[in-house]
Design a protein around this motif. Structure first.
Motif, mmCIF file in Angstrom:
data_model
loop_
_atom_site.group_PDB
_atom_site.id
_atom_site.type_symbol
_atom_site.label_atom_id
_atom_site.label_comp_id
_atom_site.label_asym_id
_atom_site.label_seq_id
_atom_site.Cartn_x
_atom_site.Cartn_y
_atom_site.Cartn_z
ATOM 1 N N VAL A 49 8.421 -15.682 73.000
ATOM 2 C CA VAL A 49 7.657 -15.212 74.154
ATOM 3 C C VAL A 49 6.855 -13.995 73.738
ATOM 4 O O VAL A 49 7.395 -13.046 73.167
ATOM 5 N N ASN A 57 3.385 -11.346 75.009
ATOM 6 C CA ASN A 57 2.448 -10.930 76.041
ATOM 7 C C ASN A 57 1.100 -11.545 75.683
ATOM 8 O O ASN A 57 0.674 -11.478 74.529
ATOM 9 N N SER A 58 0.418 -12.160 76.648
ATOM 10 C CA SER A 58 -0.843 -12.832 76.338
ATOM 11 C C SER A 58 -1.889 -11.864 75.797
ATOM 12 O O SER A 58 -2.737 -12.248 74.995
ATOM 13 N N GLU A 103 -4.058 -18.705 80.577
ATOM 14 C CA GLU A 103 -3.954 -19.399 79.302
ATOM 15 C C GLU A 103 -5.354 -19.739 78.850
ATOM 16 O O GLU A 103 -6.079 -20.436 79.540
ATOM 17 N N SER A 158 -0.821 -25.623 78.080
ATOM 18 C CA SER A 158 -0.044 -25.100 79.188
ATOM 19 C C SER A 158 1.424 -25.071 78.791
ATOM 20 O O SER A 158 1.834 -25.694 77.807
ATOM 21 N N MET A 159 2.229 -24.361 79.572
ATOM 22 C CA MET A 159 3.652 -24.294 79.272
ATOM 23 C C MET A 159 4.255 -25.699 79.319
ATOM 24 O O MET A 159 5.080 -26.051 78.487
ATOM 25 N N ILE A 207 5.149 -19.118 73.808
ATOM 26 C CA ILE A 207 4.704 -19.019 75.189
ATOM 27 C C ILE A 207 4.134 -17.628 75.407
ATOM 28 O O ILE A 207 4.814 -16.627 75.172
ATOM 29 N N ALA A 208 2.877 -17.577 75.837
ATOM 30 C CA ALA A 208 2.221 -16.303 76.147
ATOM 31 C C ALA A 208 2.302 -16.090 77.653
ATOM 32 O O ALA A 208 1.922 -16.956 78.430
ATOM 33 N N ILE A 209 2.808 -14.932 78.049
ATOM 34 C CA ILE A 209 2.996 -14.604 79.456
ATOM 35 C C ILE A 209 2.152 -13.391 79.818
ATOM 36 O O ILE A 209 1.992 -12.485 79.024
ATOM 37 N N GLY A 210 1.646 -13.396 81.036
ATOM 38 C CA GLY A 210 0.978 -12.202 81.523
ATOM 39 C C GLY A 210 -0.518 -12.343 81.697
ATOM 40 O O GLY A 210 -1.203 -11.366 81.891
#
Length: 101
Positions: free
Chosen positions: A49, A51-52, A81, A86-87, A75-78
């Motif tokens: 994981v 941070n985007s 995308e 996509s996730m 997976i990039a979060i924040g």
């Protein structure tokens, strides 16, 4: 399989509180690249994981490696995308089946 989280101290704090053991504080770009390389070599990590916003900071070649990585699934979060999978698509690619069907 374990989950690894890389980001600044504020980003990883919630994951630590949730019980994720492999958290890496990266306060500068050099540490970010170093931790990503370490996690990519760790066979126990199944999900990474990030941070985007940090995805924009890493070198193009390393970013391409992350975007094409199946294990660990990245997976990039924040944020939005951007041009990536996509996730749902990443999980489908990692597991081999669409869990939403």
């Amino acid at each position: 399989m374990e989950i690894a989280v890389i980001g600044n101290s504020e980003f990883i704090l919630g994951f630590r509180l949730a019980g994720i053991r492999k958290t890496y504080a990266a306060e500068n770009d050099e540490k970010l690249n170093e931790h990503i390389t370490t996690v990519l070599q760790d066979s126990e990590v199944g999900i990474l994981v990030l941070n985007s916003g940090d995805m924009d900071k890493i070198p193009r070649r390393l970013r391409a490696t992350l975007e094409n990585s199946v294990k660990p699934t990245v997976i990039a979060i924040g944020g939005e995308e951007e041009g990536g999978l996509s996730m749902r698509e990443r999980i489908k690619r990692s597991v081999g089946v669409d869990l939403w069907k």
